[in-house]
Scaffold this motif. Sequence first.
Motif, mmCIF file in Angstrom:
data_model
loop_
_atom_site.group_PDB
_atom_site.id
_atom_site.type_symbol
_atom_site.label_atom_id
_atom_site.label_comp_id
_atom_site.label_asym_id
_atom_site.label_seq_id
_atom_site.Cartn_x
_atom_site.Cartn_y
_atom_site.Cartn_z
ATOM 1 N N ALA A 73 -43.709 58.966 -27.894
ATOM 2 C CA ALA A 73 -43.727 57.952 -27.976
ATOM 3 C C ALA A 73 -43.128 57.047 -26.921
ATOM 4 O O ALA A 73 -44.482 55.826 -26.800
ATOM 5 N N VAL A 74 -42.509 56.322 -26.423
ATOM 6 C CA VAL A 74 -42.200 55.975 -25.944
ATOM 7 C C VAL A 74 -43.300 56.344 -24.206
ATOM 8 O O VAL A 74 -43.442 54.179 -23.588
ATOM 9 N N CYS A 75 -43.271 56.606 -23.769
ATOM 10 C CA CYS A 75 -44.800 56.743 -22.125
ATOM 11 C C CYS A 75 -45.772 56.125 -23.110
ATOM 12 O O CYS A 75 -46.579 55.724 -22.560
ATOM 13 N N GLY A 76 -46.488 56.716 -23.855
ATOM 14 C CA GLY A 76 -47.533 55.988 -24.099
ATOM 15 C C GLY A 76 -47.393 54.445 -25.151
ATOM 16 O O GLY A 76 -48.460 54.068 -24.266
ATOM 17 N N PHE A 77 -46.219 54.372 -25.736
ATOM 18 C CA PHE A 77 -46.205 52.718 -25.905
ATOM 19 C C PHE A 77 -46.167 52.023 -24.348
ATOM 20 O O PHE A 77 -46.397 50.716 -24.315
ATOM 21 N N GLY A 115 -48.669 59.588 -23.359
ATOM 22 C CA GLY A 115 -47.260 60.153 -24.094
ATOM 23 C C GLY A 115 -47.776 61.886 -23.817
ATOM 24 O O GLY A 115 -46.992 62.749 -23.768
ATOM 25 N N ALA A 116 -48.899 62.048 -23.951
ATOM 26 C CA ALA A 116 -49.185 63.381 -24.009
ATOM 27 C C ALA A 116 -48.716 64.137 -22.256
ATOM 28 O O ALA A 116 -47.903 64.116 -22.029
ATOM 29 N N ALA A 117 -48.598 63.101 -21.341
ATOM 30 C CA ALA A 117 -48.412 63.540 -19.974
ATOM 31 C C ALA A 117 -46.783 63.894 -19.801
ATOM 32 O O ALA A 117 -46.297 64.636 -19.622
ATOM 33 N N GLY A 118 -45.951 62.677 -20.734
ATOM 34 C CA GLY A 118 -44.654 62.648 -20.949
ATOM 35 C C GLY A 118 -44.373 64.008 -22.043
ATOM 36 O O GLY A 118 -43.646 64.634 -21.434
ATOM 37 N N GLY A 119 -45.241 64.257 -22.772
ATOM 38 C CA GLY A 119 -44.759 64.915 -23.420
ATOM 39 C C GLY A 119 -44.005 66.366 -22.940
ATOM 40 O O GLY A 119 -42.975 67.480 -22.789
ATOM 41 N N ALA A 120 -45.881 66.831 -22.471
ATOM 42 C CA ALA A 120 -45.793 67.789 -21.207
ATOM 43 C C ALA A 120 -44.713 68.650 -20.595
ATOM 44 O O ALA A 120 -44.036 69.749 -20.257
ATOM 45 N N ALA A 121 -44.307 66.814 -19.052
ATOM 46 C CA ALA A 121 -43.121 67.074 -18.330
ATOM 47 C C ALA A 121 -42.490 67.618 -18.729
ATOM 48 O O ALA A 121 -41.284 68.471 -18.673
ATOM 49 N N LEU A 122 -41.832 67.376 -20.389
ATOM 50 C CA LEU A 122 -40.106 67.404 -20.892
ATOM 51 C C LEU A 122 -40.507 68.486 -20.995
ATOM 52 O O LEU A 122 -39.425 69.437 -20.641
ATOM 53 N N ALA A 123 -41.077 69.095 -21.714
ATOM 54 C CA ALA A 123 -41.561 70.721 -21.861
ATOM 55 C C ALA A 123 -41.414 71.301 -20.765
ATOM 56 O O ALA A 123 -40.937 72.602 -20.793
ATOM 57 N N LEU A 124 -42.285 71.076 -19.508
ATOM 58 C CA LEU A 124 -42.202 72.158 -18.774
ATOM 59 C C LEU A 124 -40.453 72.539 -18.653
ATOM 60 O O LEU A 124 -40.093 73.325 -17.898
ATOM 61 N N LEU A 125 -39.622 70.898 -18.230
ATOM 62 C CA LEU A 125 -38.387 71.351 -18.172
ATOM 63 C C LEU A 125 -37.968 72.280 -18.716
ATOM 64 O O LEU A 125 -37.256 73.011 -18.475
ATOM 65 N N PHE A 126 -38.003 72.343 -20.328
ATOM 66 C CA PHE A 126 -37.433 73.198 -20.646
ATOM 67 C C PHE A 126 -38.007 75.088 -20.320
ATOM 68 O O PHE A 126 -37.752 75.781 -20.781
ATOM 69 N N GLY A 134 -31.944 60.593 -25.426
ATOM 70 C CA GLY A 134 -31.368 59.726 -24.821
ATOM 71 C C GLY A 134 -31.712 58.648 -23.907
ATOM 72 O O GLY A 134 -32.494 57.580 -23.290
ATOM 73 N N LEU A 135 -33.165 59.459 -22.698
ATOM 74 C CA LEU A 135 -33.609 58.868 -21.573
ATOM 75 C C LEU A 135 -34.798 57.933 -22.854
ATOM 76 O O LEU A 135 -35.356 56.981 -21.476
ATOM 77 N N ALA A 136 -35.499 58.427 -23.740
ATOM 78 C CA ALA A 136 -36.479 57.564 -24.345
ATOM 79 C C ALA A 136 -35.641 56.278 -24.581
ATOM 80 O O ALA A 136 -36.856 55.432 -24.142
ATOM 81 N N ALA A 137 -34.765 55.752 -25.311
ATOM 82 C CA ALA A 137 -33.661 54.960 -25.354
ATOM 83 C C ALA A 137 -33.230 53.815 -23.896
ATOM 84 O O ALA A 137 -33.817 53.047 -23.410
ATOM 85 N N LEU A 138 -33.488 54.550 -22.981
ATOM 86 C CA LEU A 138 -33.607 54.499 -21.679
ATOM 87 C C LEU A 138 -34.725 53.355 -21.268
ATOM 88 O O LEU A 138 -34.742 52.476 -20.720
ATOM 89 N N ILE A 139 -36.018 54.184 -20.995
ATOM 90 C CA ILE A 139 -37.415 54.153 -20.632
ATOM 91 C C ILE A 139 -37.646 52.976 -22.023
ATOM 92 O O ILE A 139 -38.393 51.590 -21.007
ATOM 93 N N GLY A 175 -45.803 64.833 -27.737
ATOM 94 C CA GLY A 175 -46.320 63.658 -27.042
ATOM 95 C C GLY A 175 -47.580 62.766 -27.379
ATOM 96 O O GLY A 175 -47.267 61.320 -28.143
ATOM 97 N N VAL A 176 -48.194 62.966 -27.993
ATOM 98 C CA VAL A 176 -49.523 62.618 -28.823
ATOM 99 C C VAL A 176 -48.245 62.436 -30.078
ATOM 100 O O VAL A 176 -49.378 61.298 -30.459
#
Lengths: 509, 319
Positions: free
Chosen positions: B50-54, B70-81, B105-110, B203-204
Amino acid sequence: MSVLLDLDGITKTYPGVKANDDVSFSIEIGEIHALLGENGAGKSTLVKMIYGLARPDAGAMHLGGVAYAPHGPVAARAAGVAMVFQHFSLFEALTVAENIELGMENAPPRRELAQRIREVSAEYGLPLEPDRLIGDLSVGIRQRVEIVRCLLQSPRLLIMDEPTSVLTPQEVEQLFATLTKLRAEGVSILYISHKLDEIRQLCDRATILRGGKVVATCIPAQETARSMAGMMIGQELAQPSVRDFSPGEVLLELEGLSLPAAGQFGVALHGIGFRLRAGEILGIGGVAGNGQDEFLLALSGERRVEPRMIRLAGRPIGGRGPEVRRGAGLLTAPEERLGHAAAPAMTLAENALLTGRRRAGLTQGGFLRSGAIGAFARRIIADFDVRTPGIETLARALSGGNLQKFVIGREVLQAPSVLVVNQPTWGVDAHAAAQIRGALQALADGGAGVIVISQDLDELMEISDTFAVLANGRMSPVRPATGLDIETIGRMMGGAFGAADAEFSHASA
Amino acid sequence: MDLSAIDPITLFVGLVSAATPLLFAAIGELVVEKSGVLNLGVEGMMIIGAVCGFAAATTAGSSAVGFVAGAAGGAALALLFGVMTQYFLTNQVATGLALTLFGLGLAALIGQPFTGIKPPPFHGLDIPVLSDLPVLGRMFFRYDIVLYLGVGLIALVWVFLNRTRTGLILRAVGENHDAAHSLGYPVVKIRLAAIAFGGACAGVGGSYLSLVRVPQWTEGMTAGTGWIALAIVVFAAWKPWRILLGAWLFGGVTILQLNLQASGFLSWLQSLGIPMQAQYLSMTPYLVTILVLVVISADRTRAALNAPGCLGRSFTQSG
């Protein structure tokens, strides 16, 4: 004949163990070659290297005269090596056709594949329906799926790891016919088994491993089962003593024991009833997946039934849990050693405590008596010849045979009045198996009742006084074990006790 | 009470739109779970999406860029997992929960510089003839392109899982990873790919919230949507088409309670002497989630039949 696979000086070391030490032998084209050895002799490591699941540290393999060093199963299959696993590599929630497709490199479209499965399976006398779910099939049929999966790729070498341990006698015969047909077509088969009689019947040559080394190569037809066993374990097998069977009073009585199936792939029990007397060893045969696990769960108290269905020394205990039953003298040793009979990540001492707490007096006022626990665990280790560095070793660090000796020993040393064991010698080498059988017989001689559930008919015939079969959740009538022939048992396993009974009573009349 | 204020067509349009974030997140998680991985971090991946997309959409002035980001941000976080659970073999449940907390937390910061801004407008389609049909046009042919892509994705996932070899391998890995490994399939790689796909979908879904549904950025705006998406996967019994059904059901409950609040349902109840707070109505989607999960879990054999055999279990190569 010419050589298909040649192994030269194969060596593989795992931390602390030399699993294979300079192993050399060859398999010829159109030969059934047996690989014999006790547990831990290095058979599975060797086979893993041939199938590309592990790589040798030293030595070379040649397949059809060409250097052969597969990087993985895919490369091995491409080179014409196929394998039927001991613990099947099948997916229960997928269909037969999907399972077979997963094991092929260039699978044809689904419809064509289904057609070929029907053709090939019928051709080799192993009929299969491509659309059935694996979870709904019996163990024998599942093995067919594995074999047909291999055959569809026209292998040059077929590796079979303990293929008959889960089959009925009739299914074994069918399998042998298939393997003989394959041999006639020029396929080589590497056949791994503990069962010496089978090897004598089927195999052209045998290579015997002990401690990771080749100790002998022989022609099984020219040997006796005893002489091969001697080569395998390096000493003579202790023969079980002949027992006098004079049963005492009834210890355990089952009446109309029924239990609904636990899950989609479970089996329901229907109206099981029998009496177990003091000093009796009751052998229960049958193909795996016919209610053996459920039967054990009902007896151990992990699944409750109506109180009157199970009576121990006259007391109805069907509604009680495992702790109460242990206290009353009914002990069990389930089939699955790691995760059911023993907690893998706990030490032997802790595992000794888990079932021995009550009968061996290992706790006091809610606190553990560590001295008593240690002493109990050490007694099991000493009395049952468990090879382990000590009582603080984790259960999962023990080899299958050693852990099995520990699990059986733990129950036997609690002096049960009734002991129920499921597959006591599954995957255990001949020497340890003999020890375990001896311990069970000694327990019965001491006046306990013992129930042995096993898929190994030879074992059951060897130690049982009485015999019954579980088929499809129902139990055949209990009858004396002496004088039963393998044909009758095979028919009983198929669930035809009605017919077998008629014949039995007719013959005895 | 004025129930006539609730127009069935508006209600339907609203629920289809409200269901879209759920639909994306749930179909992604379905693929992840089919490969045998339980990623409880859907909520975290959605809010990051949501935040990356916005952020990307407002910066670039393009919604399309926003959805890709948004998709890239979600995928990046997922890859961390994925790296943590597949290579370092951390516990999947704990890691997934941590991922949600970290993502929030990270989304609030960004998102701090982006509060109070409006995103570029994202219009529905205007298909000649079809969009102008009475009733049907409003109900089916005036949504935005992403919503149609979501429904199309369900069909694609179904075809992928049931009709392609790669899909079969993915199911096999989720069903029995030891057997898949012994047949020579790369369990860890397949799972990583599935995890990344799941993250991109979440992410989407998150971007759809911040770019279309709301549309603005506020902290914690996913408000439990990720958890509902997880519940929908179980509700759907791991079957793609039922994801659509589940998402629409939950979207419907959300929209219905909003409409009931607006229609004066509460004051009507109060006039009958039943004191009812608006918060109780807001609770309904979550209560329905719990209820549905309880009902479904009651039949243990069926739940066990459909759940992938190795769901949540770490794969370690032995030997």
